[in-house]
Design a protein around this motif. Structure first.
Motif, PDB file in Angstrom:
ATOM      1  N   GLY A  21      32.476   5.520 -13.559  1.00 42.22           N
ATOM      2  CA  GLY A  21      31.736   5.561 -14.813  1.00 42.22           C
ATOM      3  C   GLY A  21      31.261   4.217 -15.314  1.00 42.22           C
ATOM      4  O   GLY A  21      30.594   4.143 -16.354  1.00 42.22           O
ATOM      5  N   ARG A  22      31.569   3.154 -14.599  1.00 41.48           N
ATOM      6  CA  ARG A  22      31.205   1.819 -15.081  1.00 41.48           C
ATOM      7  C   ARG A  22      29.719   1.488 -14.903  1.00 41.48           C
ATOM      8  O   ARG A  22      29.192   0.620 -15.590  1.00 41.48           O
ATOM      9  N   HIS A  23      29.037   2.145 -13.966  1.00 40.60           N
ATOM     10  CA  HIS A  23      27.614   1.869 -13.738  1.00 40.60           C
ATOM     11  C   HIS A  23      27.010   3.062 -13.006  1.00 40.60           C
ATOM     12  O   HIS A  23      27.652   3.663 -12.139  1.00 40.60           O
ATOM     13  N   LEU A  24      25.767   3.400 -13.368  1.00 36.19           N
ATOM     14  CA  LEU A  24      25.108   4.542 -12.730  1.00 36.19           C
ATOM     15  C   LEU A  24      24.957   4.358 -11.228  1.00 36.19           C
ATOM     16  O   LEU A  24      24.935   5.337 -10.470  1.00 36.19           O
ATOM     17  N   ALA A  25      24.865   3.105 -10.780  1.00 36.40           N
ATOM     18  CA  ALA A  25      24.647   2.859  -9.354  1.00 36.40           C
ATOM     19  C   ALA A  25      25.910   3.043  -8.525  1.00 36.40           C
ATOM     20  O   ALA A  25      25.832   3.203  -7.308  1.00 36.40           O
ATOM     21  N   ILE A  26      27.086   3.006  -9.179  1.00 32.39           N
ATOM     22  CA  ILE A  26      28.340   3.176  -8.433  1.00 32.39           C
ATOM     23  C   ILE A  26      28.522   4.669  -8.150  1.00 32.39           C
ATOM     24  O   ILE A  26      28.854   5.453  -9.036  1.00 32.39           O
ATOM     25  N   SER A  27      28.281   5.029  -6.889  1.00 26.44           N
ATOM     26  CA  SER A  27      28.290   6.453  -6.525  1.00 26.44           C
ATOM     27  C   SER A  27      29.620   6.901  -5.928  1.00 26.44           C
ATOM     28  O   SER A  27      30.009   8.056  -6.075  1.00 26.44           O
ATOM     29  N   THR A  28      30.297   6.001  -5.234  1.00 26.39           N
ATOM     30  CA  THR A  28      31.570   6.350  -4.610  1.00 26.39           C
ATOM     31  C   THR A  28      32.504   5.142  -4.634  1.00 26.39           C
ATOM     32  O   THR A  28      32.076   3.998  -4.845  1.00 26.39           O
ATOM     33  N   VAL A  29      33.763   5.426  -4.399  1.00 27.30           N
ATOM     34  CA  VAL A  29      34.771   4.380  -4.175  1.00 27.30           C
ATOM     35  C   VAL A  29      35.373   4.699  -2.809  1.00 27.30           C
ATOM     36  O   VAL A  29      36.467   5.285  -2.711  1.00 27.30           O
ATOM     37  N   PRO A  30      34.653   4.362  -1.723  1.00 29.55           N
ATOM     38  CA  PRO A  30      35.027   4.856  -0.388  1.00 29.55           C
ATOM     39  C   PRO A  30      36.381   4.378   0.109  1.00 29.55           C
ATOM     40  O   PRO A  30      37.025   5.055   0.904  1.00 29.55           O
ATOM     41  N   TYR A  31      36.794   3.206  -0.334  1.00 30.90           N
ATOM     42  CA  TYR A  31      38.094   2.682   0.091  1.00 30.90           C
ATOM     43  C   TYR A  31      38.972   2.500  -1.145  1.00 30.90           C
ATOM     44  O   TYR A  31      38.640   1.726  -2.038  1.00 30.90           O
ATOM     45  N   ASN A  32      40.036   3.257  -1.182  1.00 33.52           N
ATOM     46  CA  ASN A  32      40.943   3.155  -2.318  1.00 33.52           C
ATOM     47  C   ASN A  32      42.340   3.565  -1.863  1.00 33.52           C
ATOM     48  O   ASN A  32      42.518   4.257  -0.853  1.00 33.52           O
ATOM     49  N   GLY A  33      43.327   3.117  -2.598  1.00 28.16           N
ATOM     50  CA  GLY A  33      44.688   3.495  -2.260  1.00 28.16           C
ATOM     51  C   GLY A  33      45.666   3.029  -3.311  1.00 28.16           C
ATOM     52  O   GLY A  33      45.472   1.981  -3.943  1.00 28.16           O
ATOM     53  N   LEU A  34      46.689   3.826  -3.534  1.00 25.31           N
ATOM     54  CA  LEU A  34      47.788   3.473  -4.432  1.00 25.31           C
ATOM     55  C   LEU A  34      49.073   3.777  -3.669  1.00 25.31           C
ATOM     56  O   LEU A  34      49.249   4.890  -3.156  1.00 25.31           O
ATOM     57  N   ALA A  35      49.941   2.781  -3.553  1.00 25.45           N
ATOM     58  CA  ALA A  35      51.122   2.944  -2.703  1.00 25.45           C
ATOM     59  C   ALA A  35      52.341   2.310  -3.347  1.00 25.45           C
ATOM     60  O   ALA A  35      52.231   1.367  -4.147  1.00 25.45           O
ATOM     61  N   GLU A  36      53.499   2.834  -2.999  1.00 24.91           N
ATOM     62  CA  GLU A  36      54.758   2.214  -3.387  1.00 24.91           C
ATOM     63  C   GLU A  36      55.686   2.196  -2.174  1.00 24.91           C
ATOM     64  O   GLU A  36      55.614   3.070  -1.305  1.00 24.91           O
ATOM     65  N   ARG A  37      56.534   1.181  -2.130  1.00 30.21           N
ATOM     66  CA  ARG A  37      57.404   0.994  -0.967  1.00 30.21           C
ATOM     67  C   ARG A  37      58.787   0.557  -1.417  1.00 30.21           C
ATOM     68  O   ARG A  37      58.927  -0.251  -2.339  1.00 30.21           O
ATOM     69  N   SER A  38      59.788   1.075  -0.741  1.00 31.61           N
ATOM     70  CA  SER A  38      61.166   0.614  -0.890  1.00 31.61           C
ATOM     71  C   SER A  38      61.608   0.119   0.474  1.00 31.61           C
ATOM     72  O   SER A  38      61.514   0.859   1.463  1.00 31.61           O
ATOM     73  N   SER A  39      62.051  -1.129   0.556  1.00 37.14           N
ATOM     74  CA  SER A  39      62.354  -1.701   1.865  1.00 37.14           C
ATOM     75  C   SER A  39      63.658  -2.476   1.837  1.00 37.14           C
ATOM     76  O   SER A  39      64.189  -2.832   0.776  1.00 37.14           O
ATOM     77  N   GLU A  40      64.139  -2.738   3.036  1.00 39.55           N
ATOM     78  CA  GLU A  40      65.399  -3.454   3.188  1.00 39.55           C
ATOM     79  C   GLU A  40      65.343  -4.277   4.470  1.00 39.55           C
ATOM     80  O   GLU A  40      64.815  -3.815   5.493  1.00 39.55           O
ATOM     81  N   ARG A  41      65.866  -5.488   4.416  1.00 42.11           N
ATOM     82  CA  ARG A  41      65.920  -6.361   5.590  1.00 42.11           C
ATOM     83  C   ARG A  41      67.361  -6.835   5.791  1.00 42.11           C
ATOM     84  O   ARG A  41      68.078  -7.089   4.817  1.00 42.11           O
ATOM     85  N   ILE A  42      67.750  -6.981   7.060  1.00 43.35           N
ATOM     86  CA  ILE A  42      69.094  -7.428   7.397  1.00 43.35           C
ATOM     87  C   ILE A  42      69.011  -8.416   8.558  1.00 43.35           C
ATOM     88  O   ILE A  42      68.188  -8.253   9.471  1.00 43.35           O
ATOM     89  N   TYR A  43      69.843  -9.448   8.503  1.00 40.33           N
ATOM     90  CA  TYR A  43      70.073 -10.296   9.676  1.00 40.33           C
ATOM     91  C   TYR A  43      71.574 -10.506   9.821  1.00 40.33           C
ATOM     92  O   TYR A  43      72.262 -10.869   8.858  1.00 40.33           O
TER      93      TYR A  43
END
Length: 457
Positions: free
Chosen positions: A142-164
Motif C-alpha cells: 500500500g505504500r505506492h501504486l507501482a509496488i505490485s508484489t513483494v516477491p521475496y519475503n520471509g519471517l523466521a525464528e530460530r532456537s539453536s545450541e552449540r557445544i564444544y
C-alpha cells in the motif's frame, strides 16, 4: 537426531564420550555440535506461500591416534550407540589421516569466556509469524501504486545450541534464539523497467523485530529507484553504503585470513604483518562480541574464546585471523575464528570499520548532496560470487545506486563498478555520517575516489 528438540546436556555428553573413549582405548578426541529448530513463513499477496519447520544438527567428532594423525566423522545421532559408532569410525579413519595437516587442541579451549547479553525468547509459533508477515506485506504493497508484489519475503525464528568438548576437559555450551524478517518489493510503471529493493531486520526474538522499520526502508528504497536514468561510463568518486563496503571487505577477507595465506590463495603473505595496506586513517577490527552482532558466539569451533581483534590500524596490517593450526604455524595465539574439521577453516565474525582514533579520519564534513562534482552513491552490490576474483584482488560488480548531481539524486538504470581492492583501500577519501549497525558489521558511509563505473550501453 533424537535430542535436537531438547536442551543438550554438555556435561552428560562429555561423560558419555569419556566412557566410550576409555572402552575403545581412545586417548584424545573432541566434538563440535550445532543444533537448531527453525520456523519460517513466506507469503504471496496475502496468501501463505511457504510454511516451514525444521530441526537441524551438525555434529563433528575428531580422534587422534598414537601417531598424532587425525580421523574425523560426522553424525546426527547422539545416542550411546551413535556416539560409539562415530568415535570408532573416527579412530579407524585416523590411520589414513594427513600427516601434513595435524590440528591439535586450542591452548585456549578452557580459557574463560566473555559473557554475552543474549535474552532467550519463546517461539511465537508459525501461525503468529504468518499473520505478522501478511500484515507487513499488505502495508508495503500500500505504500505506492507501482509496488505490485513483494516477491521475496520471509519471517523466521530460530532456537539453536552449540557445544564444544574435548578430552582435556574443555566444555563449552551456548544457547541462542534469533529472529529475522526480510522484505524485497518489486515496483513497475507503464513503459518502464521493473525496479526492486528491500530491507532486513534481525533480533533475538520475533517480538523484538523492527518490522515497521523494515517496511519503511523497503518502501523508501524501492520508490527511490522508480525514476531512473542511464549513467555515463567513466571514473567517479563513489560513496559506498555501509552494507556495500562491508560486502566488499568480506569478499576480500582473505587479506586477513591466515589459512588463505598458508594455502597461497591470499593477497597477503606470511611476512605482511606491519605493512601498510590502506590510507593512514582506516581501521578494521573483527569483533564478534559487539552488542550489535545478533547471533554472536563467545567461542569458535575449537573452543577458543571470541575476542575483538585489530586487523588494520592506521592502514597497517596488524593481525591475521587464526585457528589453532595456523596460529601454531605463525607462532602466535589462536584468535577465535576457527571452524571444526580435519582441515580447520578460518573466517571472520563481524567487522567494525571506521576512522583510526587519533587521526583526521580523512576529509571532514563530507556530504554527498553538497559535493561540487557528480557523485555515485552505491547502495548495494550484486553477484559477489561471480564478480570477485578474491585471490587476484579484482572485482566487477553490478550495483544499485544513484547519481547525485547538484544535490539531486537520480536512480541509475544499470551499471557495474570495477576495481582492485588494494587500490580501493588506498583511495578512500573519508567517511560520512555515523557508523551504522548492519547484519555483517559496523560501518559508516565510505567515500572512494577514482572507481571505474560502466553504464548500460
Amino acid at each position: 537426531m533424537s535430542q535436537t528438540n531438547q536442551s543438550l546436556n554438555a556435561e552428560q555428553l562429555r561423560s558419555q564420550l569419556e566412557g566410550i573413549a576409555q572402552l575403545h582405548g581412545i586417548r584424545q578426541w573432541d566434538l563440535g555440535a550445532a543444533c537448531s529448530t527453525d520456523t519460517s513463513v513466506q507469503v504471496d499477496r496475502g496468501e501463505p506461500k511457504q510454511l516451514k519447520g525444521a530441526q537441524r544438527s551438525s555434529i563433528t567428532i575428531r580422534v587422534w591416534n598414537s601417531e598424532g594423525l587425525v580421523g574425523t566423522t560426522s553424525t546426527s545421532d547422539l545416542s550411546q550407540s551413535g556416539l560409539e559408532r562415530a568415535l570408532s569410525g573416527a579412530r579407524d579413519a585416523a590411520a589414513f589421516g594427513n600427516a601434513e595437516e595435524t590440528p591439535a587442541f586450542s591452548p585456549l579451549a578452557t580459557a574463560p569466556l566473555t559473557a554475552l547479553d543474549q535474552p532467550l525468547h519463546q517461539p511465537q509459533g508459525i501461525l503468529k509469524l504468518l499473520e505478522q508477515l501478511k500484515a507487513a506485506e499488505h502495508d508495503l504493497l500500500g505504500r505506492h501504486l507501482a509496488i505490485s508484489t513483494v516477491p521475496y519475503n520471509g519471517l523466521a525464528e530460530r532456537s539453536s545450541e552449540r557445544i564444544y568438548l574435548n578430552s582435556d576437559g574443555a566444555c563449552r555450551q551456548q544457547q541462542l534464539t534469533t529472529a529475522s524478517i526480510y522484505l524485497y518489493a518489486r515496483a513497475e510503471e507503464s513503459g518502464r523497467k521493473p525496479r526492486s529493493s528491500g530491507a532486513v531486520r534481525l533480533a533475538y526474538g520475533a517480538s523484538d523485530l523492527d518490522i515497521a522499520g523494515c517496511i519503511d526502508e523497503a518502501a523508501e528504497r524501492t520508490i527511490s529507484h522508480l525514476d531512473y536514468a542511464p549513467v555515463e561510463t567513466g571514473r567517479y568518486t563513489c560513496v559506498l553504503s555501509p552494507e556495500a563496503f562491508l560486502d566488499l571487505i568480506g569478499a576480500f577477507s582473505n587479506l586477513f585470513n591466515a589459512r588463505s595465506v598458508l594455502d597461497g590463495v591470499s593477497l597477503s603473505q606470511k611476512d605482511s604483518i606491519g605493512q601498510s595496506l590502506a590510507v593512514p586513517f582506516l581501521s578494521i577490527d573483527d569483533n564478534g562480541l559487539h552488542p550489535g552482532n545478533i547471533g554472536a558466539s563467545n567461542f569458535d569451533g575449537e573452543g577458543t574464546p571470541t575476542r575483538k581483534l585489530s586487523l588494520l590500524e592506521g592502514g597497517v596490517l596488524k593481525n591475521f585471523l587464526h585457528s589453532e593450526a595456523t596460529a601454531r604455524a605463525f607462532g602466535v595465539a589462536p584468535t577465535g575464528h576457527a571452524g571444526l574439521g580435519a582441515k580447520v577453516s578460518v573466517g571472520p565474525d563481524w567487522f567494525e570499520i571506521g576512522p583510526t582514533p587519533g587521526t583526521s579520519g580523512g576529509q571532514s564534513g563530507l556530504d554527498r548532496f553538497k559535493a561540487d562534482q557528480p557523485i555515485i552513491w552505491i547502495d548495494s552490490l550484486s553477484a559477489l560470487h561471480a564478480g570477485v576474483k578474491a585471490s587476484q584482488g579484482s572485482f566487477s560488480l553490478p550495483f544499485d545506486g544513484w547519481l547525485i548531481k547538484g544535490g539531486e539524486a537520480r536512480s541509475i538504470d544499470a551499471a557495474t563498478v570495477a576495481g582492485d581492492i588494494r587500490q580501493v583501500l588506498n583511495a578512500i577519501v573519508g567517511f560520512e555520517g555515523e557508523a551504522k549497525v548492519t547484519p555483517d558489521g559496523l560501518c559508516p558511509m565510505v567515500w572512494v575516489e577514482g572507481l571505474s563505473v560502466t553504464g548500460e550501453a
